[in-house]
Design a protein around this motif. Structure first.
Motif, PDB file in Angstrom:
ATOM      1  N   SER A  78      34.934  56.189  40.248  1.00 25.69           N
ATOM      2  CA  SER A  78      34.035  55.064  40.512  1.00 25.69           C
ATOM      3  C   SER A  78      33.005  55.436  41.561  1.00 25.69           C
ATOM      4  N   ALA A  79      31.835  54.793  41.478  1.00 27.21           N
ATOM      5  CA  ALA A  79      30.802  54.968  42.496  1.00 27.21           C
ATOM      6  C   ALA A  79      31.012  54.036  43.678  1.00 27.21           C
ATOM      7  N   SER A  80      32.082  53.267  43.658  1.00 27.58           N
ATOM      8  CA  SER A  80      32.345  52.330  44.751  1.00 27.58           C
ATOM      9  C   SER A  80      32.584  53.067  46.058  1.00 27.58           C
ATOM     10  N   PRO A  81      32.027  52.571  47.171  1.00 21.63           N
ATOM     11  CA  PRO A  81      32.316  53.174  48.480  1.00 21.63           C
ATOM     12  C   PRO A  81      33.722  52.844  48.969  1.00 21.63           C
ATOM     13  N   ASP A  82      34.406  51.882  48.317  1.00 18.41           N
ATOM     14  CA  ASP A  82      35.707  51.415  48.788  1.00 18.41           C
ATOM     15  C   ASP A  82      36.854  52.211  48.174  1.00 18.41           C
ATOM     16  N   ALA A  83      37.939  52.306  48.912  1.00 19.98           N
ATOM     17  CA  ALA A  83      39.158  52.935  48.405  1.00 19.98           C
ATOM     18  C   ALA A  83      39.880  51.969  47.472  1.00 19.98           C
ATOM     19  N   VAL A  84      40.777  52.498  46.646  1.00 20.71           N
ATOM     20  CA  VAL A  84      41.526  51.672  45.700  1.00 20.71           C
ATOM     21  C   VAL A  84      42.436  50.689  46.425  1.00 20.71           C
ATOM     22  N   GLY A  85      43.169  51.147  47.403  1.00 18.00           N
ATOM     23  CA  GLY A  85      44.095  50.265  48.103  1.00 18.00           C
ATOM     24  C   GLY A  85      45.321  49.957  47.259  1.00 18.00           C
ATOM     25  N   SER A  86      45.934  48.796  47.499  1.00 17.72           N
ATOM     26  CA  SER A  86      47.186  48.439  46.822  1.00 17.72           C
ATOM     27  C   SER A  86      47.115  47.122  46.063  1.00 17.72           C
ATOM     28  N   ARG A  87      45.931  46.477  46.007  1.00 21.69           N
ATOM     29  CA  ARG A  87      45.838  45.149  45.403  1.00 21.69           C
ATOM     30  C   ARG A  87      44.638  45.066  44.459  1.00 21.69           C
ATOM     31  N   LEU A  88      44.660  44.060  43.576  1.00 17.95           N
ATOM     32  CA  LEU A  88      43.571  43.824  42.629  1.00 17.95           C
ATOM     33  C   LEU A  88      43.478  42.336  42.342  1.00 17.95           C
ATOM     34  N   ALA A  89      42.319  41.906  41.825  1.00 15.78           N
ATOM     35  CA  ALA A  89      42.142  40.517  41.396  1.00 15.78           C
ATOM     36  C   ALA A  89      42.559  40.397  39.936  1.00 15.78           C
ATOM     37  N   TYR A  90      43.190  39.269  39.590  1.00 14.71           N
ATOM     38  CA  TYR A  90      43.726  39.073  38.247  1.00 14.71           C
ATOM     39  C   TYR A  90      43.242  37.739  37.680  1.00 14.71           C
ATOM     40  N   PHE A  91      42.538  37.793  36.524  1.00 17.82           N
ATOM     41  CA  PHE A  91      42.033  36.609  35.829  1.00 17.82           C
ATOM     42  C   PHE A  91      42.871  36.383  34.575  1.00 17.82           C
ATOM     43  N   SER A  92      43.370  35.137  34.380  1.00 16.05           N
ATOM     44  CA  SER A  92      44.249  34.915  33.237  1.00 16.05           C
ATOM     45  C   SER A  92      44.178  33.509  32.645  1.00 16.05           C
ATOM     46  N   SER A  93      43.150  32.729  32.953  1.00 18.60           N
ATOM     47  CA  SER A  93      43.093  31.356  32.471  1.00 18.60           C
ATOM     48  C   SER A  93      42.887  31.296  30.961  1.00 18.60           C
ATOM     49  N   ASP A  94      43.534  30.299  30.300  1.00 19.98           N
ATOM     50  CA  ASP A  94      43.367  30.093  28.861  1.00 19.98           C
ATOM     51  C   ASP A  94      42.316  29.034  28.536  1.00 19.98           C
ATOM     52  N   THR A  95      41.798  28.350  29.540  1.00 21.54           N
ATOM     53  CA  THR A  95      40.876  27.243  29.268  1.00 21.54           C
ATOM     54  C   THR A  95      39.461  27.751  29.024  1.00 21.54           C
ATOM     55  N   ALA A  96      38.655  26.896  28.382  1.00 21.63           N
ATOM     56  CA  ALA A  96      37.261  27.248  28.109  1.00 21.63           C
ATOM     57  C   ALA A  96      36.378  27.066  29.335  1.00 21.63           C
ATOM     58  N   SER A  97      36.895  26.402  30.367  1.00 23.37           N
ATOM     59  CA  SER A  97      36.122  26.222  31.591  1.00 23.37           C
ATOM     60  C   SER A  97      36.054  27.545  32.342  1.00 23.37           C
ATOM     61  N   PRO A  98      34.848  28.065  32.603  1.00 23.12           N
ATOM     62  CA  PRO A  98      34.768  29.375  33.250  1.00 23.12           C
ATOM     63  C   PRO A  98      35.291  29.350  34.683  1.00 23.12           C
ATOM     64  N   HIS A  99      35.987  30.390  35.039  1.00 26.53           N
ATOM     65  CA  HIS A  99      36.403  30.604  36.414  1.00 26.53           C
ATOM     66  C   HIS A  99      35.475  31.642  37.025  1.00 26.53           C
ATOM     67  N   THR A 100      34.944  31.352  38.202  1.00 21.89           N
ATOM     68  CA  THR A 100      34.033  32.294  38.843  1.00 21.89           C
ATOM     69  C   THR A 100      34.576  32.716  40.204  1.00 21.89           C
TER      70      THR A 100
END
Length: 235
Positions: A78-100
Motif C-alpha cells: 500500500s501507498a499508505s504512510p500508516d502501519a497495518v497495526g492490529s485492527r480494522l473497520a468492519y461494515f456489515s449492514s443488510d439495510t438499504a440505508s447507507p452507512h457512512t
C-alpha cells in the motif's frame, strides 16, 4: 556561474535521494484508536448492524468479529504512510440505508491528492444472497470505482486488496472525506477496511531536480542583469 553549479550539484543530490515521505491527512487511518477522529452516520432508515472496529484473526461474532470468521492480518502492499497495526473497520449492514464513515480534511484548491485504502471481503459475507457496495467520496462525489462484494464480478473472498485513486481539490478549506457502505438486503455481503489515506501528491526526485536547476538559472540571470552598468552618453 557559481549559482548554476550549485543548483546543478543540489539537483543531483536530490535526484539521488528517495522521495520525501507523504503525510496522511486523515487522523487514525488504521483504526488503531477505534473510530476516534471519524464520524459514523447510520442513515435515516432502519440501522442494521453499525460499522465496528475489530481485531485481526478474531474468530468471534459481531460486534467483536466478522460473524465468526477470522479476518487475517493485512498483507497487501500500500501507498499508505500508516502501519497495518492490529485492527480494522468492519461494515456489515443488510439495510438499504447507507452507512457512512467520514472526517473533515483541509485541502487546497488546485492540488492533486492521492487517496486509498486496503479492503477485504469475508467468505461468509460473499456467500450471502445479496451484494454490498463500498464507495469513497469527497464532498459527496465518488472518487474512483465503487467496489462490489457478493457477485461473480465482485471482490474475491478472503483476499486483502488495495484501492487507490486521485483527485484535484476544487476549493480550499475543510472538506468531507467519507466511505459509503450499502447492503443490498437480508443478508448481504460485507467489507473489512484498513489503512485509509489522503496524501498531497509529492513531486518525484527528478522533478525536484529540474525545478532546482530552473531556480539556479533564474538566479544566475538576475545576477548578470544587476552587473550591467548603464553607458553614459558624452555631453
Amino acid at each position: 556561474m557559481k549559482t548554476a553549479i550549485f543548483a546543478g550539484a543540489l539537483a543531483l543530490a536530490v535526484s539521488a535521494s528517495p522521495a520525501a515521505a507523504a503525510t496522511n491527512l486523515l487522523a487514525n487511518g488504521s483504526f488503531e484508536n477505534g473510530f476516534t477522529g471519524w464520524t459514523v452516520n447510520l442513515g435515516p432508515l432502519p440501522q442494521g448492524t453499525a460499522p465496528v472496529v475489530i481485531n485481526y484473526n478474531q474468530a468471534s461474532n459481531y460486534p467483536t468479529g466478522a460473524f465468526g470468521e477470522a479476518i487475517g492480518t493485512n498483507n497487501v502492499s500500500s501507498a499508505s504512510p500508516d502501519a497495518v497495526g492490529s485492527r480494522l473497520a468492519y461494515f456489515s449492514s443488510d439495510t438499504a440505508s447507507p452507512h457512512t464513515l467520514s472526517q473533515l480534511v483541509n485541502l487546497v484548491a488546485g492540488v492533486r491528492y492521492d487517496i486509498g485504502f486496503d479492503y477485504y471481503a469475508p467468505a461468509n459475507g460473499i456467500s450471502n444472497p445479496f451484494d454490498a457496495t463500498l464507495g469513497f467520496l469527497v464532498n459527496g462525489a465518488s472518487v474512483g470505482s465503487v467496489l462490489t462484494a457478493g457477485s461473480p464480478s465482485g471482490t474475491p473472498a478472503q483476499t486483502w486488496l488495495n484501492f487507490s485513486s486521485s483527485f484535484v481539490a476544487t476549493s480550499t478549506g475543510a472538506q468531507n472525506v467519507a466511505f459509503r457502505f450499502n447492503g443490498g438486503g437480508v443478508t448481504a455481503a460485507d467489507f473489512g477496511v484498513d489503512r485509509v489515506y489522503v496524501t498531497a501528491a509529492v513531486p518525484e526526485p527528478g522533478t525536484w531536480a529540474l525545478m532546482l536547476i530552473g531556480f539556479g538559472a533564474v538566479g544566475a540571470s538576475m545576477r548578470r542583469t544587476r552587473r550591467v552598468k548603464p553607458i553614459l552618453q558624452a555631453a
